[in-house]
Each structure stands twice: as structure tokens, then as C-alpha cells.
Design a protein around this motif. Structure first.
Motif, short mmCIF file in Angstrom:
data_model
loop_
_atom_site.label_atom_id
_atom_site.label_comp_id
_atom_site.label_asym_id
_atom_site.label_seq_id
_atom_site.Cartn_x
_atom_site.Cartn_y
_atom_site.Cartn_z
N VAL A 147 1.14 -1.25 0.15
CA VAL A 147 0.38 -0.29 -0.03
C VAL A 147 0.84 1.34 0.09
O VAL A 147 0.79 2.50 -0.80
CB VAL A 147 -0.91 -0.10 0.78
N ARG A 148 1.95 1.67 0.86
CA ARG A 148 3.06 2.88 0.63
C ARG A 148 3.94 2.43 -0.66
O ARG A 148 3.87 3.85 -1.19
CB ARG A 148 3.78 1.97 2.40
N ASP A 149 3.58 1.68 -0.99
CA ASP A 149 4.94 1.95 -2.45
C ASP A 149 3.43 2.39 -3.89
O ASP A 149 4.48 2.40 -5.20
CB ASP A 149 5.18 1.06 -2.38
N GLY A 150 2.00 2.21 -3.30
CA GLY A 150 1.14 2.06 -4.67
C GLY A 150 1.16 0.73 -5.61
O GLY A 150 1.04 0.81 -6.20
N LYS A 151 2.07 -0.26 -4.66
CA LYS A 151 1.24 -1.95 -5.78
C LYS A 151 -0.07 -2.07 -5.33
O LYS A 151 -0.50 -2.55 -6.31
CB LYS A 151 2.44 -2.50 -5.35
N VAL A 152 -0.53 -1.82 -4.55
CA VAL A 152 -1.82 -1.77 -4.17
C VAL A 152 -2.58 -1.19 -3.26
O VAL A 152 -2.66 -0.27 -2.34
CB VAL A 152 -2.24 -3.25 -2.53
N LYS A 153 -3.69 -0.69 -4.04
CA LYS A 153 -4.98 0.31 -3.91
C LYS A 153 -6.01 -0.22 -3.61
O LYS A 153 -6.41 -1.17 -3.79
CB LYS A 153 -5.08 1.40 -5.29
N TYR A 154 -6.53 0.98 -2.45
CA TYR A 154 -7.72 0.67 -2.17
C TYR A 154 -8.99 1.66 -2.46
O TYR A 154 -8.34 2.81 -2.52
CB TYR A 154 -7.72 0.68 -0.64
N LYS A 155 -10.32 1.05 -2.32
CA LYS A 155 -11.08 2.56 -2.59
C LYS A 155 -12.32 2.25 -1.12
O LYS A 155 -12.81 0.54 -1.32
CB LYS A 155 -12.35 2.62 -3.56
N GLU A 156 -13.01 3.21 -0.94
CA GLU A 156 -13.65 3.36 0.68
C GLU A 156 -14.76 3.41 -0.24
O GLU A 156 -15.13 4.98 -0.75
CB GLU A 156 -12.79 3.49 1.63
N PHE A 157 -16.08 3.01 0.90
CA PHE A 157 -17.12 3.18 0.01
C PHE A 157 -18.01 3.51 1.81
O PHE A 157 -17.91 2.79 2.39
CB PHE A 157 -18.30 2.21 -0.09
N VAL A 158 -17.95 5.45 1.75
CA VAL A 158 -19.11 5.32 3.02
C VAL A 158 -20.55 6.13 3.50
O VAL A 158 -20.18 6.98 2.21
CB VAL A 158 -17.50 5.94 3.62
N THR A 159 -21.07 5.22 4.41
CA THR A 159 -22.36 6.81 4.26
C THR A 159 -22.00 6.53 5.94
O THR A 159 -21.36 6.78 6.76
CB THR A 159 -23.24 5.07 4.70
N GLU A 160 -22.78 7.70 6.27
CA GLU A 160 -22.56 8.89 7.17
C GLU A 160 -22.97 8.49 8.56
O GLU A 160 -24.88 8.16 7.88
CB GLU A 160 -22.56 10.05 7.13
N GLY A 161 -23.17 8.20 9.47
CA GLY A 161 -24.10 7.59 10.48
C GLY A 161 -24.47 5.99 10.99
O GLY A 161 -24.56 5.29 9.75
N LEU A 162 -24.64 5.55 12.47
CA LEU A 162 -25.37 4.51 12.52
C LEU A 162 -26.22 4.25 11.80
O LEU A 162 -26.88 3.51 11.37
CB LEU A 162 -25.71 3.97 14.37
N GLU A 163 -26.96 4.85 11.64
CA GLU A 163 -28.51 4.92 11.37
C GLU A 163 -28.63 4.60 10.02
O GLU A 163 -29.84 3.91 9.81
CB GLU A 163 -29.25 6.12 11.00
N SER A 164 -27.21 4.58 9.40
CA SER A 164 -27.53 4.76 7.87
C SER A 164 -26.56 3.21 7.22
O SER A 164 -26.76 2.30 6.30
CB SER A 164 -26.25 4.98 7.18
N ALA A 165 -26.37 2.20 9.16
CA ALA A 165 -25.57 1.30 8.93
C ALA A 165 -27.01 0.01 7.75
O ALA A 165 -26.38 -0.91 7.13
CB ALA A 165 -25.54 0.51 9.73
#
Length: 340
Positions: free
Chosen positions: A297-315
């Protein structure tokens, strides 16, 4: 008195979970006793395996009881401490479930090193999903240079890591994902050699074109029609790590597939290896995983994407969407701010 929130299992779902299968409750923020800490949740991980915990049938772990807090891993801040091993302000990882606050006696509490990356990655690419990809692919799939590795859910938290690790090991990586945007991301951003849309009515033909030399490793986390397209392309001695079957999690009854006999015959004649696994099977590999993955990850060989919702109610809504492929990357819920 300050109020905390939790989401409990209101009813066992039949088929696809519904919002009514969950219930939001309020409770007083608890006070830690001797040797305990109070935790304030910052990030909550949502993962497909949680659907199995909502059902009562036999599995590798006990189901969530009706009325019980939904199962889940979280990144939390120590808000108060009567435990000498943890100080106020420490960031930790814990299976505390879908709630804003929790009490822990310190058992199973793992400190998060912010130097390795954003703390959210400790439940993503540097956490359980990343380690699932790492151990399943390397310890069971054992990809060799020049071989073809196929993974479904290729834009998700596990699948994206599988394909990138395969490339690091010199293999061809072919992804299967839902929709053009996800397939474009998998090829153009993550560096897979090809990606096929599982919604394409010509999935089997498109996958065959993408794998002209057949498939040597198939990392299984979907099942269903995707596996049916993969199955005829498996080469002799192909390895199939099985970590999930999301296409079947909402099934109301188990039916043997019509091609079960063909599968057994191919397993024999092609000498195929199928192995189901749970990431905890490889707990002794955690140090190797964290060293290698954090470096990639530090070297850029593995990239990642996060999909975020806001607030516990959204779970609940986010989890229902996750089972339908609505997320694009690792599904997270931001429950609270990084610092109180």
C-alpha cells in the motif's frame, strides 16, 4: 445522561433482509468498571458474512440472537480507561458490533498503528478483508508467474486486493464486477489485465475471451451464475479458494445445482482443488500479512477504495445495498469523528 445508540436484530430475515429486520435503540453511555475501558466507535465495517449471522442455521459462528446487537468489527477510540494496558485516546480495533459505545475488558482489543495508514484501513485493506485476500490467494490459490487468476467482486474490498496481489506475484488478473464503471476502475486504476461485467448476458463468452488459456486460480466469493461461467474454464490442477457465496446468502432453501454431477466429474478428471476457509484459519500469518500489505500500500502496488455512509442509522440500508452490489469499494459507516 449522555445517550448511546445500537442497532439490534429485530427479526430473522426471510430471503433478502428488510429495514424492518433491524431496530435502532438508545441506551445510557455505560461506565467502565475495574479493568475495563469505554470505547467510542469511529468506523464500522459492513461485510457480506453478516447475512449468515442473521440466520439461525448451523455455521462456523453463533448467530446474532433476536434482540442482540448486530455483529461487526469497528475502529474505536478509548474514551475512558480503568485498564493499565489502554490509555484514553488510544485507537483500537474490536468486534463490538453496530453501536456507538461499548465496554471492553481488554480481551480481543487490538491497538491500531496510525503510522501504517488511515485508521479506517485497519478494517479494510490492512484488516480482515485484506488478510482474507492475502491468505486465501497465497496460501490456497498459490498463483504462479504467467498463470491466470480470476476473482469476482473485483472492485470490492477483498476482490480488489486479490487481483493486485496476483499481479505482484506475476500472474494475469481477470476481474468480474457489476457494471462498466466498476470494470473500468478495476482495469484502469487497479491494473487488472481484464474485467468482465457479470450483468452482461454474454458473461460466459466474454469471460472465455478474457481467459484464452483457461483459469488456474478462481477466488470464489460469489457463486451463482458467475461460478457457472467460470467452471468450464478451470484448467487441470486449478485451485479454488472459497471465501464467500454472496449470490446464495438470501436463499430460503438449499438446492443442489443441476450441474453438481458435472462438478464432481471435473474435480476428479481435472484434479481440481476446492477449499473453503475462514480468515481466522490463518491467524498465524497476520504478521506476514501486515508487513507485506502495508508495504505494498505504501509503495502504491496495492490501491484501495472506500465507500462510506454517514451515521450509525445508515448501517441497515448500507448493508442491504452491499448484498446487492450497491457499494463501490470497502463498505464503511462513519459512526463518529476521529477525535471526540
Amino acid at each position: 445522561m449522555a445517550q448511546a445508540k445500537r442497532i439490534v436484530l429485530a427479526a430473522r430475515p426471510v430471503g433478502e433482509p428488510k429495514l424492518s429486520d433491524f431496530r435502532l435503540e438508545e441506551f445510557a453511555v455505560p461506565t467502565p468498571g475495574q479493568g475495563e475501558v469505554l470505547l467510542r466507535t469511529i468506523w464500522l465495517s459492513l461485510d457480506p458474512y453478516m447475512r449468515g449471522r442473521m440466520s439461525e442455521g448451523p455455521s462456523y459462528a453463533a448467530p446474532v440472537p433476536v434482540g442482540g446487537v448486530m455483529e461487526g468489527e469497528a475502529v474505536s477510540e478509548v474514551a475512558a480507561s480503568n485498564n493499565p494496558d489502554f490509555a484514553v485516546g488510544d485507537i483500537v480495533r474490536i468486534r463490538s458490533g453496530w453501536q456507538t459505545h461499548a465496554i471492553s475488558n481488554g480481551k480481543g482489543l487490538i491497538k491500531v498503528d496510525p503510522k501504517l495508514g488511515p485508521i479506517s484501513t485497519s478494517i479494510g485493506v490492512l484488516g480482515m478483508p485484506g488478510m482474507t485476500a492475502y491468505t486465501g490467494l497465497l496460501d490456497i490459490g498459490k498463483p504462479q508467474p504467467g498463470e491466470t487468476v480470476v476473482v469476482a467482486g473485483a472492485s470490492g474490498a477483498v476482490g480488489s486486493a486479490v487481483g493486485q496481489i496476483a499481479k505482484i506475484k506475476g500472474a494475469r488478473a481477470v476481474g468480474i464486477a457489476g457494471g462498466k464503471d466498476k470494470c473500468d476502475y478495476v482495469v484502469k486504476e487497479l491494473g487488472f489485465d481484464a474485467c468482465v461485467d457479470h450483468r452482461d448476458p454474454d458473461l460466459a463468452a466474454k469471460l472465455k475471451d478474457a481467459c484464452p488459456d483457461g483459469i488456474d486460480v478462481y477466488f470464489e466469493n460469489v457463486g451463482g451464475a458467475v461460478f457457472e461461467a467460470v467452471f468450464p474454464l478451470l484448467n487441470p490442477f486449478a485451485r479454488v479458494p472459497v471465501c464467500g457465496l454472496i449470490a446464495h446468502y438470501n436463499d430460503t432453501e438449499a438446492k443442489p445445482p443441476k450441474w453438481a454431477a458435472s462438478l464432481m466429474r471435473a474435480t476428479l478428471t481435472k484434479r481440481l482443488t476446492f477449499r473453503g476457509f475462514i480468515v481466522s484459519d490463518f491467524a498465524n500469518r497476520h504478521g506476514d500479512f501486515l508487513r507485506d500489505m502495508s508495504g505494498w500500500v505504501r509503495d502504491g502496488k496495492v490501491k484501495y477504495k472506500e465507500f462510506v455512509t454517514e451515521g450509525l442509522e445508515s448501517a441497515p440500508g448500507a448493508f442491504i445495498g452491499l448484498l446487492k452490489g450497491a457499494n463501490f469499494g470497502k463498505q464503511l459507516v462513519r459512526v463518529g469523528p476521529d477525535k471526540a
